[in-house]
Motif scaffolding. Structure first.
Motif, short mmCIF file in Angstrom:
data_model
loop_
_atom_site.label_atom_id
_atom_site.label_comp_id
_atom_site.label_asym_id
_atom_site.label_seq_id
_atom_site.Cartn_x
_atom_site.Cartn_y
_atom_site.Cartn_z
N PHE A 190 -7.29 2.81 -8.08
CA PHE A 190 -6.55 1.56 -8.29
C PHE A 190 -6.05 0.95 -6.99
N SER A 191 -6.85 1.03 -5.94
CA SER A 191 -6.39 0.60 -4.61
C SER A 191 -6.25 -0.91 -4.48
N GLU A 192 -6.73 -1.68 -5.47
CA GLU A 192 -6.65 -3.15 -5.36
C GLU A 192 -5.24 -3.68 -5.60
N PHE A 193 -4.32 -2.83 -6.10
CA PHE A 193 -2.94 -3.26 -6.36
C PHE A 193 -2.02 -2.80 -5.23
N ASP A 194 -0.98 -3.60 -4.94
CA ASP A 194 0.00 -3.20 -3.92
C ASP A 194 0.68 -1.90 -4.30
N ALA A 195 0.92 -1.72 -5.60
CA ALA A 195 1.59 -0.51 -6.07
C ALA A 195 1.26 -0.28 -7.54
N CYS A 196 1.44 0.94 -7.98
CA CYS A 196 1.28 1.30 -9.39
C CYS A 196 2.61 1.85 -9.89
N LEU A 197 3.11 1.27 -10.97
CA LEU A 197 4.36 1.72 -11.58
C LEU A 197 4.05 2.33 -12.93
N ASN A 198 4.54 3.53 -13.18
CA ASN A 198 4.44 4.13 -14.50
C ASN A 198 5.84 4.19 -15.10
N ILE A 199 5.97 3.68 -16.31
CA ILE A 199 7.27 3.76 -17.01
C ILE A 199 7.10 4.64 -18.23
N ASN A 245 8.02 6.03 -12.15
CA ASN A 245 7.65 6.42 -10.79
C ASN A 245 6.72 5.38 -10.20
N ILE A 246 6.72 5.31 -8.89
CA ILE A 246 5.96 4.28 -8.16
C ILE A 246 5.07 4.95 -7.13
N SER A 247 3.96 4.30 -6.86
CA SER A 247 3.02 4.80 -5.85
C SER A 247 2.49 3.60 -5.08
N GLN A 268 8.62 -5.44 -0.77
CA GLN A 268 8.05 -6.79 -0.84
C GLN A 268 6.63 -6.79 -1.42
N PHE A 269 6.48 -6.12 -2.55
CA PHE A 269 5.17 -6.06 -3.21
C PHE A 269 4.76 -7.44 -3.70
N LYS A 270 3.48 -7.78 -3.51
CA LYS A 270 2.94 -9.02 -4.09
C LYS A 270 2.64 -8.82 -5.57
N ASN A 271 2.03 -7.65 -5.89
CA ASN A 271 1.71 -7.37 -7.30
C ASN A 271 1.83 -5.87 -7.57
N VAL A 272 2.14 -5.55 -8.80
CA VAL A 272 2.29 -4.15 -9.22
C VAL A 272 1.63 -3.96 -10.58
N LEU A 273 0.81 -2.91 -10.69
CA LEU A 273 0.19 -2.55 -11.97
C LEU A 273 1.19 -1.73 -12.79
N LYS A 299 14.79 -10.00 -11.72
CA LYS A 299 15.42 -9.47 -10.50
C LYS A 299 14.47 -9.40 -9.31
N SER A 300 13.18 -9.76 -9.53
CA SER A 300 12.20 -9.65 -8.46
C SER A 300 11.11 -10.71 -8.63
N SER A 301 10.54 -11.15 -7.51
CA SER A 301 9.46 -12.15 -7.57
C SER A 301 8.08 -11.49 -7.56
N THR A 302 8.02 -10.16 -7.57
CA THR A 302 6.74 -9.45 -7.60
C THR A 302 5.96 -9.80 -8.87
N GLU A 303 4.64 -10.04 -8.71
CA GLU A 303 3.81 -10.33 -9.89
C GLU A 303 3.61 -9.06 -10.71
N THR A 304 3.85 -9.17 -12.00
CA THR A 304 3.73 -8.05 -12.93
C THR A 304 2.34 -8.04 -13.54
N ILE A 305 1.54 -7.01 -13.25
CA ILE A 305 0.18 -6.92 -13.80
C ILE A 305 0.22 -5.94 -14.98
N ILE A 306 0.04 -6.47 -16.19
CA ILE A 306 0.03 -5.62 -17.39
C ILE A 306 -1.41 -5.57 -17.91
N PRO A 307 -2.07 -4.42 -17.82
CA PRO A 307 -3.49 -4.31 -18.17
C PRO A 307 -3.68 -4.16 -19.68
N GLU A 308 -4.94 -3.90 -20.08
CA GLU A 308 -5.25 -3.68 -21.49
C GLU A 308 -4.51 -2.43 -21.98
#
Length: 348
Positions: free
Chosen positions: A152-161, A166-168, A273-278, A296-305
């Protein structure tokens, strides 16, 4: 190079056993994946109670549960294979279910004996992914960053809730990752007081009132000022979070704790300062929590299928199993804090 693997994941929020069958291909040093079949098997009330109580039982009962849960996993995999008529399976990778996690004392325990899974399915099994890292001075968590890095390297970060968030991400030329804060492990507990298994869409929180004093105390906990790598366990929640939530209604606790989780997650987004997060994990369906994070943040939220939201962790444990079988690095010391990158997991 092509592999077919089954990944098993049971999270601390006890919402069920995730099973993911995926195909992995490596071409020109680049990995690709395809989720072929996946499902979540909810725990029976009996199994939910057994797993929930596992932190309190005697050592003899815990050893018995380790075997019993291993056979449970083996049976569920066997049924999954039969149901979907799966033929080509190179390995089963099992995370197990976390009972204890105390890396500072150099131990972590995920029950579910992989040998029992192997006995019932006669397919190579990789399990116990965390212990080696803890023995090497690491947190034994988070482990999914290797998958984030290679899949998943195309995203600035990956967040699991999930039970915990946790964040990567990549920073200073390396993959870093850490637990941010508890989420579902706390929210589900108080949703149960309202006769629900979880706070659907965050509706209880949305209608509750934030207790500003409790919120301030939560946000002031020392863990949030510690540098990464760092990880959380249920012991920390019981010691540090639950006592702060006494003498308040469940609705207001859910409102307050949702605000706290949004504060902590957005704080990380803004710091890096993430642009987008999965976004993945069950907490992604909590629309009120997502709203509060966006607020609380301007980071783009990427919600997949939904398939990826629900099964990314199980997918990555399957991938970690593939890497382990090939003796390739599957744990990153930059994420866990151990002394070196390594290939972790017991193979049977």
């Amino acid at each position: 190079m092509t592999f077919h693997a089954i990944g098993l994941m049971s999270g601390t929020s006890l919402d069920g056993l995730d099973i993911c069958f995926a195909k992995f291909q490596k071409e020109n040093a680049i990995w690709k994946f395809d989720i072929l079949q996946a499902e979540t098997l909810p725990y029976s009330i009996l199994w939910e109670e057994k797993l929930k109580d596992s932190i309190h039982i005697t050592s003899e009962d815990l050893l018995a549960l380790n075997s019993e849960y291993g056979y449970y996993l083996g049976e569920k995999v066997s049924q999954f294979i039969a149901k979907h008529s799966l033929q080509e399976i190179d390995l089963i990778a099992s995370h197990g279910h976390t009972v204890f996690h105390q890396p500072k004392l150099r131990f972590t325990l995920q029950i579910g004996d992989g040998r029992a899974i192997k006995i019932l399915n006669n397919i190579p099994v990789v399990y116990d992914f965390r212990s080696q890292d803890v023995l090497m001075g690491g947190n034994g968590a988070p482990l999914v960053p290797i998958g984030d890095d290679l899949l998943f390297s195309e995203f600035d970060a990956c967040l699991n809730i999930g039970g915990f968030s946790n964040i990567s991400t990549r920073a200073e030329g390396k993959r870093i990752a850490f637990d941010i804060c508890p989420v579902n492990i706390v929210q589900n507990k108080y949703a149960e007081d309202l006769q629900k298994k979880f706070d659907e869409d965050g509706n209880f929180a949305r209608n509750g009132k934030v207790n500003e004093m409790i919120l301030k105390s939560l946000n002031a906990l020392p863990f949030y000022k510690e540098n990464h790598p760092k990880s959380l366990g249920i012991e920390w929640v019981n010691q540090n979070i639950i006592p702060l939530l006494e003498n308040e209604t469940p609705e207001n606790i859910l409102a307050t704790f949702t605000e706290h989780a949004a504060d902590q997650i957005a704080k990380i987004f803004n710091y890096y300062q993430f642009k987008n997060v999965l976004f993945t994990g069950g907490g992604t369906y909590n629309s009120y929590l997502i709203e509060r994070i966006k607020n609380k943040s301007s980071t783009e939220t990427i919600i997949p299928e939904p398939k990826l939201i629900d099964y990314k962790e199980a997918l990555i444990f399957a991938f970690m199993g593939v890497l382990r079988m090939n003796n390739e690095i599957n744990v990153l010391c930059s994420a866990t804090g151990s002394t070196a990158n390594h290939s972790s997991g017991l193979i049977v």
